[in-house]
Design an enzyme around this catalytic site. Sequence first.
Site, short mmCIF file in Angstrom:
data_model
loop_
_atom_site.label_atom_id
_atom_site.label_comp_id
_atom_site.label_asym_id
_atom_site.label_seq_id
_atom_site.Cartn_x
_atom_site.Cartn_y
_atom_site.Cartn_z
N ASN A 208 0.85 -1.19 0.00
CA ASN A 208 0.00 0.00 0.00
C ASN A 208 0.88 1.24 0.00
OD1 ASN A 208 0.62 0.68 2.86
ND2 ASN A 208 -0.51 -1.22 3.27
N LEU A 306 -3.27 -6.38 15.52
CA LEU A 306 -3.89 -5.53 16.54
C LEU A 306 -4.83 -6.35 17.43
CD1 LEU A 306 -4.68 -2.84 17.86
CD2 LEU A 306 -6.27 -2.47 15.93
N LYS A 341 -11.88 -5.08 17.40
CA LYS A 341 -10.52 -5.48 17.75
C LYS A 341 -10.29 -5.54 19.25
CE LYS A 341 -9.21 -4.97 13.34
NZ LYS A 341 -8.74 -6.02 12.44
#
Length: 398
Positions: A208, A306, A341
Amino acid sequence: MLRDKKILLIISGGIAAYKSLDLIRRLSERGAVVTPVMTKSAEEFVTPLSVSALSGSKLYRDLFDLTEEAEMGHIQLSRSADIVLVAPATADLMAKMAHGIANDLASTLLLATDTPVTIAPAMNVRMWQHPATQRNIETLKGDGVSFVGPNDGDMACGEFGPGRMAEPLEIVAALEAQLGDGPLTGKHILVTSGPTHEPIDPVRYIANRSSGAQGTALAQALTALGAEVTFVTGPADVAPPENVKVVPVQTAQQMLEAVQTALPADAAIFAAAVADWHVQGASDRKLKKSKDGLPTLSFAENPDILATVAQMKTGRPQLVVGFAAETNDVQANATAKRKRKACDWIVANDVSPETGIMGGAENAVHVIDDAGIEDWPRMSKADVATKLAARIAQALAS
């Protein structure tokens, strides 16, 4: 932490000298006593009157001024401060420092001082990368000189890269760490940064546009507050920060393993833009064009780093912070991500192409936690890092 600290500020000649005016203001706000010194070339960019007025102190300019030598000789001036700060530090002045040249007041003070010296370099990217400058940097580091920056970014000359002077608040934070115990002294903080590269074959990969600039700035800001930082970074565009433990990785799986190895930590900050997928069965040879048509690529999900850390049953860091790079419904998507998360905070931003944030020098974030959403105005990534590091320090102290 800077109250009543005596700082000898040497301003050398470069376009970044304009930042020295804000730097003086920031130091004065914190109670520091700033004694300014200007080189002749610095006066081409900022006026002595402005520097003197903001510092509220006598300005020193000339090595051979008999009045100044009678009132305070340059030897005494060089040794009366708690720290000598050079901001900006040009390539020319750094070369003088590295080779012991003392042909004006600034270089003479630097050669004569026995107090700690910190410099904030500022120059064209080609000058910074030149082998002569790099040799001088290593010499100065070997002599015990501390560095703040430089940062990556657009320059007045139109080029982009390392060479921008560190922002005033970055410099202030570095001085606070050097001149006293910062609020994060004794804390171990894990920071991830940059993109990951997921191989297709030995020469191609999925990635990315993350530059790693925000993660690097955050690691620098945390270090400036006294933290011991482990910096796990993918192949970022920007150089890793100084004075941290750098762990380079390529893939998401490697990043997860490096994160697990780095634990335990008091806080874990996941600023990396980790690829969501990898190619199953990546080829160990370069894929070739074929008459049979395009190759078929099968994808599999990468580990959720995460969530893995945020949902640890034992040994979970006291504070777990995730980042959410979104292109639409930023706050709603980030709020849902935080819940999914199970992390303590999410730092969300809009990385749509028109914002220029991904890979750029600025950021505009929303910090989401149990109390709600804080909307921060657009600012430099260094300023975002400084503000976020202060918030982290406050959270770990509570």
